[in-house]
Design an enzyme around this catalytic site. Structure first.
Site: not given
Ligand code: GUN
Length: 294
Positions: A53, A97, A120
């Protein structure tokens, strides 16, 4: 004929569009979008995802900030970091995350994120807005799948879409989005999960099958019908005798046997994964432009 849904290619196209947009913003002296990510602990998969990311931000010219916190971080300490990001005018959007260490209540953290910065789309307010078809940040993986279906002009109206998996990150929002009165959308949706009886009866009836189960190569050819559209969200490391590293990445779908029956299919890797990243960037641009919350 089977057509590959090339998430890697579409993600690159979206990132090129974002790169050009950032050039325009720079020329006009506007604000460069700034994404922050909080990573708690040392979960291997989370490290990989967050690194991807941050790297994608650099590639398109966004600013990014990675806040790494130790596994021992308390809920109070994490809430303090979240509140700091909420009030920092430099940060347009941020993610925490998941999963978080077991001693931290995930829901409490998600509810503390300012909805305006929740790129998100996990905050209850944004989930509610999604369900009501109001402007919001769509969760990155479902949004990525929607964009993939859109760019390949896949006909979804009136189709039977079967989603496997009911997580808050993928399955549940995906089922809502595919049923919406929108394009892509307007499907008749069945949401299957670990307690579904006779799963095969449902998968065999799917025109569009979206699998977010986390069980490598679980969906086999006998479980799908001819012409199905396959979206494979799974990505698991499995041992392999034919690779140097000794492992390979497998989706939830047994690709080699299912692909010949499918009209469209996402590969693993190179399908849904890259689309998730592109969608997070799109949401961050929307946050910096205050497109959702004026
Ligand atoms: N863990 C797995 N997928 C995601 C996501 O799209 N965002 C976040 N914050 N954590 C995750």
């Amino acid at each position: 004929m089977t057509e590959i849904l090339d998430g890697k290619l579409i993600s690159q196209q979206i990132q090129e569009e974002l790169f050009l947009e950032i050039d325009r913003i720079k020329e006009q002296g506007g604000k460069i979008p700034h994404l922050a990510a909080i990573l708690v602990g040392n979960d291997g998969a989370s490290e990989t995802y967050v690194a991807a990311k941050v790297k994608a931000c650099e590639k398109v010219g966004f600013k990014s900030t990675l806040l790494r916190l130790p596994e021992t971080t308390t809920e109070q300490e994490l809430l303090a970091k979240v509140n700091k990001l909420n009030t920092n005018p430099e940060i347009d959007g941020y993610i925490v995350q998941l999963p978080l260490p077991k001693h931290i209540n995930e829901n409490k953290i998600i509810e503390a994120i300012a909805p305006q910065k929740d790129v998100d789309g996990f905050h209850p307010q944004n989930v509610g807005r999604m369900a009501l078809n109001l402007p919001t940040y769509l969760p990155a993986t479902p949004y990525g799948i929607i964009q993939l279906l859109e760019r390949y002009a896949i006909d979804t109206t009136g189709k039977h879409c079967v989603v496997i998996g009911r997580s808050h990150i993928v399955g549940s929002p995906m089922s809502i989005l595919m049923a919406r009165n929108a394009f892509p959308g307007n499907c008749t949706v069945t949401l299957c999960h670990s307690r579904t009886a006779n799963l095969k009866e449902f998968t065999q009836k799917a025109d569009i099958l979206i699998v977010a189960l986390g069980k490598p190569e679980f969906i086999t050819a006998d479980m799908v019908k001819e012409g199905v559209v396959i979206i494979d969200v799974g990505i698991t490391r499995i041992p392999s005798a034919t690779t140097k590293s000794g492992f390979k990445l497998a989706g939830d779908v047994h690709y080699d046997s299912v692909a010949p029956k499918a009209s469209f299919i996402t590969p693993v890797p190179g399908g849904v994964g890259p689309m998730t990243i592109a969608s997070l960037l799109v949401n961050t641009l929307k946050a910096s432009r205050k497109e959702i919350y004026k």
